[in-house]
Motif scaffolding. Structure first.
Motif, PDB file in Angstrom:
ATOM      1  N   ILE A  33       0.859  -1.356  -0.144  1.00 34.02           N
ATOM      2  CA  ILE A  33      -0.116  -0.241   0.270  1.00 34.02           C
ATOM      3  C   ILE A  33       0.282   1.420   0.188  1.00 34.02           C
ATOM      4  CG2 ILE A  33      -2.512  -1.309   0.653  1.00 34.02           C
ATOM      5  CD1 ILE A  33      -1.155   0.776   3.423  1.00 34.02           C
ATOM      6  N   ASP A  34       2.128   1.437   0.453  1.00 30.15           N
ATOM      7  CA  ASP A  34       2.683   2.239   0.129  1.00 30.15           C
ATOM      8  C   ASP A  34       3.007   3.010  -1.059  1.00 30.15           C
ATOM      9  OD1 ASP A  34       3.605   1.935   2.535  1.00 30.15           O
ATOM     10  OD2 ASP A  34       5.472   0.838   2.748  1.00 30.15           O
ATOM     11  N   ALA A  46      12.480   5.110  -3.484  1.00 29.56           N
ATOM     12  CA  ALA A  46      12.302   4.200  -3.915  1.00 29.56           C
ATOM     13  C   ALA A  46      10.344   4.096  -4.223  1.00 29.56           C
ATOM     14  CB  ALA A  46      11.989   2.756  -3.626  1.00 29.56           C
ATOM     15  N   PHE A  47       9.874   4.276  -5.572  1.00 31.91           N
ATOM     16  CA  PHE A  47       8.784   4.250  -5.575  1.00 31.91           C
ATOM     17  C   PHE A  47       8.048   3.258  -5.927  1.00 31.91           C
ATOM     18  CE2 PHE A  47      10.407   8.326  -6.259  1.00 31.91           C
ATOM     19  CZ  PHE A  47       8.840   9.757  -5.772  1.00 31.91           C
ATOM     20  N   ASN A  48       7.266   2.454  -5.508  1.00 26.13           N
ATOM     21  CA  ASN A  48       5.944   1.416  -5.957  1.00 26.13           C
ATOM     22  C   ASN A  48       5.540   1.487  -7.543  1.00 26.13           C
ATOM     23  OD1 ASN A  48       4.755  -0.832  -5.633  1.00 26.13           O
ATOM     24  ND2 ASN A  48       3.581  -0.683  -4.263  1.00 26.13           N
ATOM     25  N   ASP A  49       5.750   0.404  -7.861  1.00 27.28           N
ATOM     26  CA  ASP A  49       5.137   0.773  -9.439  1.00 27.28           C
ATOM     27  C   ASP A  49       4.575   0.043 -10.283  1.00 27.28           C
ATOM     28  OD1 ASP A  49       6.667  -1.294  -9.337  1.00 27.28           O
ATOM     29  OD2 ASP A  49       8.016  -0.566 -11.313  1.00 27.28           O
ATOM     30  N   ALA A  77      -0.309  11.887  -5.596  1.00 28.90           N
ATOM     31  CA  ALA A  77      -0.572  12.485  -6.478  1.00 28.90           C
ATOM     32  C   ALA A  77       1.034  13.432  -6.137  1.00 28.90           C
ATOM     33  CB  ALA A  77      -1.529  13.588  -6.195  1.00 28.90           C
ATOM     34  N   GLU A  78       2.296  13.359  -4.947  1.00 30.39           N
ATOM     35  CA  GLU A  78       2.707  14.100  -4.364  1.00 30.39           C
ATOM     36  C   GLU A  78       3.694  12.767  -5.356  1.00 30.39           C
ATOM     37  OE1 GLU A  78       5.526  13.464  -0.686  1.00 30.39           O
ATOM     38  OE2 GLU A  78       3.174  13.676   0.128  1.00 30.39           O
ATOM     39  N   GLY A  79       3.798  11.402  -5.625  1.00 31.96           N
ATOM     40  CA  GLY A  79       4.854  10.915  -6.351  1.00 31.96           C
ATOM     41  C   GLY A  79       5.212  11.643  -7.803  1.00 31.96           C
ATOM     42  N   ASN A  80       3.803  11.659  -8.199  1.00 35.67           N
ATOM     43  CA  ASN A  80       3.674  12.580  -9.892  1.00 35.67           C
ATOM     44  C   ASN A  80       4.570  13.796  -9.820  1.00 35.67           C
ATOM     45  OD1 ASN A  80       2.801   9.958 -10.838  1.00 35.67           O
ATOM     46  ND2 ASN A  80       0.753  10.503 -10.720  1.00 35.67           N
TER      47      ASN A  80
END
Length: 82
Positions: A33-34, A46-49, A77-80
């Motif tokens: 869920i992260d 690191a991003f969860n793709d 939205a923050e990650g984008n």
């Protein structure tokens, strides 16, 4: 019979995935869920793709619940923006 989305099991019981930091080789713990996780050693993010149903399903808020839905969409939205 009440409908239950089969995909929500990953949100109700998050799955842990261990990733290796590409910068320093340290283990990064990331739950399903992260949207992102930071390396404890060097700070690499690191991003969860994995694409989740909340990104495309019109019933996602109802299915996941408003609190988790808001958290996931805000994190995404923050990650984008970065």
């Amino acid at each position: 019979m009440k409908f239950k989305c089969p995909g929500t099991c990953n949100n109700e019981t998050p799955q842990l995935e261990i990733r290796i930091c590409p910068e320093c080789g340290n283990e990064i713990e990331m739950f399903s869920i992260d949207m992102k996780a930071e390396c404890d050693r060097c700070g690499f993010v690191a991003f969860n793709d994995i694409q989740s149903c909340y990104q495309w399903c019109e019933h996602a808020e109802e299915c996941l619940g408003p609190e988790l839905y808001r958290k996931l969409t805000a994190d995404h939205a923050e990650g984008n923006r970065k």
